[in-house]
Design an enzyme around this catalytic site. Structure first.
Site, mmCIF file in Angstrom:
data_model
loop_
_atom_site.group_PDB
_atom_site.id
_atom_site.type_symbol
_atom_site.label_atom_id
_atom_site.label_comp_id
_atom_site.label_asym_id
_atom_site.label_seq_id
_atom_site.Cartn_x
_atom_site.Cartn_y
_atom_site.Cartn_z
ATOM 1 N N GLU A 113 74.804 0.270 91.483
ATOM 2 C CA GLU A 113 74.112 0.048 92.758
ATOM 3 C C GLU A 113 74.300 -1.433 93.095
ATOM 4 O O GLU A 113 73.463 -2.268 92.795
ATOM 5 C CB GLU A 113 72.631 0.408 92.645
ATOM 6 N N HIS A 179 71.649 -0.093 100.816
ATOM 7 C CA HIS A 179 71.287 -1.499 100.995
ATOM 8 C C HIS A 179 72.150 -2.097 102.099
ATOM 9 O O HIS A 179 72.868 -3.074 101.901
ATOM 10 C CB HIS A 179 71.426 -2.266 99.686
ATOM 11 N N HIS A 200 69.252 6.243 98.243
ATOM 12 C CA HIS A 200 67.834 6.322 98.628
ATOM 13 C C HIS A 200 67.639 6.127 100.146
ATOM 14 O O HIS A 200 67.191 5.097 100.610
ATOM 15 C CB HIS A 200 66.933 5.412 97.810
ATOM 16 N N ASN A 203 65.255 3.726 102.473
ATOM 17 C CA ASN A 203 64.935 2.491 101.748
ATOM 18 C C ASN A 203 66.173 1.612 101.628
ATOM 19 O O ASN A 203 67.247 2.074 101.284
ATOM 20 C CB ASN A 203 64.371 2.816 100.372
ATOM 21 N N GLY A 233 55.911 9.525 96.928
ATOM 22 C CA GLY A 233 54.783 9.233 97.791
ATOM 23 C C GLY A 233 54.639 7.761 98.109
ATOM 24 O O GLY A 233 53.705 7.367 98.807
ATOM 25 N N HIS A 235 57.929 5.427 98.181
ATOM 26 C CA HIS A 235 59.156 5.117 98.916
ATOM 27 C C HIS A 235 59.208 5.865 100.249
ATOM 28 O O HIS A 235 59.710 5.331 101.239
ATOM 29 C CB HIS A 235 60.387 5.513 98.095
ATOM 30 N N ASP A 258 65.105 6.746 90.951
ATOM 31 C CA ASP A 258 65.253 5.290 91.110
ATOM 32 C C ASP A 258 64.329 4.575 90.125
ATOM 33 O O ASP A 258 63.826 3.484 90.393
ATOM 34 C CB ASP A 258 64.944 4.873 92.554
ATOM 35 N N ILE A 292 59.391 -3.301 97.162
ATOM 36 C CA ILE A 292 59.418 -2.192 96.211
ATOM 37 C C ILE A 292 60.615 -2.379 95.286
ATOM 38 O O ILE A 292 61.738 -2.633 95.746
ATOM 39 C CB ILE A 292 59.490 -0.835 96.933
ATOM 40 N N ALA A 293 60.376 -2.279 93.996
ATOM 41 C CA ALA A 293 61.426 -2.539 93.002
ATOM 42 C C ALA A 293 61.643 -1.305 92.144
ATOM 43 O O ALA A 293 61.095 -1.186 91.045
ATOM 44 C CB ALA A 293 61.036 -3.737 92.135
#
Length: 365
Positions: A113, A179, A200, A203, A233, A235, A258, A292-293
């Site tokens: 990624e 991304h 994802h 996101n 619930g 992301h 993820d 968010i990580a």
């Protein structure tokens, strides 16, 4: 060996018995006395960074083995080891370190990624390592990997991205779009070049606008693209999850975790790609800016979340196994409960909790 219950097959739910011969499924037959259990195909997670206190992001084989074992206990019988944006030396070392685990069947392959991602939409990716796609780097990785490399996520607006996507596609490596701050046209160009997965969805992407649809609309509308969805619930709101699943259909929507190493662990401080992450009440965020990580999700929890949102068991099973397996070229081996495929399955009780897990015809839990 036989397993009895409500067996979720590609053709629907069969109340009956599944027979196993060696490491393969041999038959699925109706049986009025079937047990009160759900039998699902083993989950296929094509995007996870670790779990159980172990990580894939450092290229350490022992840690990777620990992360795979953690997710296996939660029903994930097939998974890719996902790394975050890293220096090339780490990418090269990880491919070499994980190749034996792929050969052994612990991992199904490696997913990078990054690092060829957008600064504007980097999320929890370390901006220090972001760079334009390099054909030289990718060519060397493909050669070293010798089949271990399964997927690379790229932002299509970066210089050289389309050539990189073509190179990956030519060598049987999945090119994913993620991304990205790219436009609708730029993302469609990536799809035309051979990108087949949306990393994802929603996101790490420019949001939808009715006068500039952006990447989300392009990816969701493309018949050739499988869209990853993080059903935790956090992301995605359940309404967004439902919308995306309905728009793409179960054949083009894939549940992923993820997950990072904090999955299954206590709240506290963790590391992701050299950045401090704070986990509080199961939500992982970068210490520096609150982004968010990754997640602390497991695939069995993702299945429960998707079912709770209103999706059917048949659709959720497809999204958790059949579709992701096909997305990374493994659909002829795993991902469904049908004769001839590997005997990977998850048995759930009436509350949708994992009772036991089978991989290659053997119970591991």
């Amino acid at each position: 060996m036989t397993v009895s219950g409500r067996i979720v097959t590609p053709g629907g739910v069969v109340e009956g018995t599944l027979s196993i011969d060696g490491d393969r499924i041999s038959t699925v037959a109706p049986d009025a006395s079937a047990a009160d259990r759900w039998i699902l195909p083993g989950f296929v997670d094509i995007h996870t960074h670790g779990g159980g206190g172990h990580t894939f992001t450092t290229g350490d084989a022992a840690s990777a083995r620990g992360a795979a074992a953690f997710h296996l206990r939660h029903g994930t019988t097939t998974l890719l080891a996902s790394l975050v944006s890293s220096p090339f030396a780490l990418m090269r070392d990880a491919v070499l370190a994980y190749a034996p685990l792929v050969a052994e069947g612990v991992l199904a392959g490696v997913h990078f990624e990054g690092p060829y991602l957008s600064h504007a939409r980097c999320g929890a990716q370390n901006p220090e390592f972001l760079r334009d796609p390099s054909l030289d780097e990718l060519t060397e990785l493909i050669k070293l990997a010798d089949g271990t490399l399964r997927m690379v996520t790229i932002a299509p607006e970066r210089p050289g991205a389309l050539d990189a996507i073509r190179l990956l596609a030519e060598h049987g490596v999945v090119a994913a779009v993620g991304h990205t701050d790219g436009s609708y046209a730029e993302v469609n160009a990536a799809i035309e070049a051979g990108a087949t997965v949306a990393t994802h969805l929603f996101n790490g992407m420019r949001p939808v606008h009715h006068r500039e649809p952006g990447p989300i609309v392009a990816l969701l509308d493309a018949p050739s693209v499988v869209c990853e969805l993080v059903a935790d619930g956090v992301h995605l709101h359940d309404g967004t999850l439902l919308f995306a699943a309905h728009a793409a259909g179960p054949a083009r929507a894939a549940l992923i975790t993820d997950a990072m190493d904090a999955a299954g662990m206590a709240d506290g401080e963790y590391d992701l790609g050299g950045q401090a992450v704070i986990v509080a009440d199961r939500v992982a965020r970068l210490a520096r800016d609150g982004s968010i990580a990754g997640s602390t999700l497991t695939m069995d929890a993702a299945v429960r979340q998707a079912l709770g949102a209103g999706l059917s068991m048949a659709d959720v099973a497809a999204m958790a196994a059949t579709t992701p397996a096909r997305a990374v070229g493994l659909g002829d081996q795993v991902g469904a409960l049908r004769p001839g495929l590997r005997a990977d399955l998850v048995e759930l009780d009436s509350e949708l909790r994992v009772v036991r897990v089978m991989k290659s015809g053997e119970w591991i839990r």
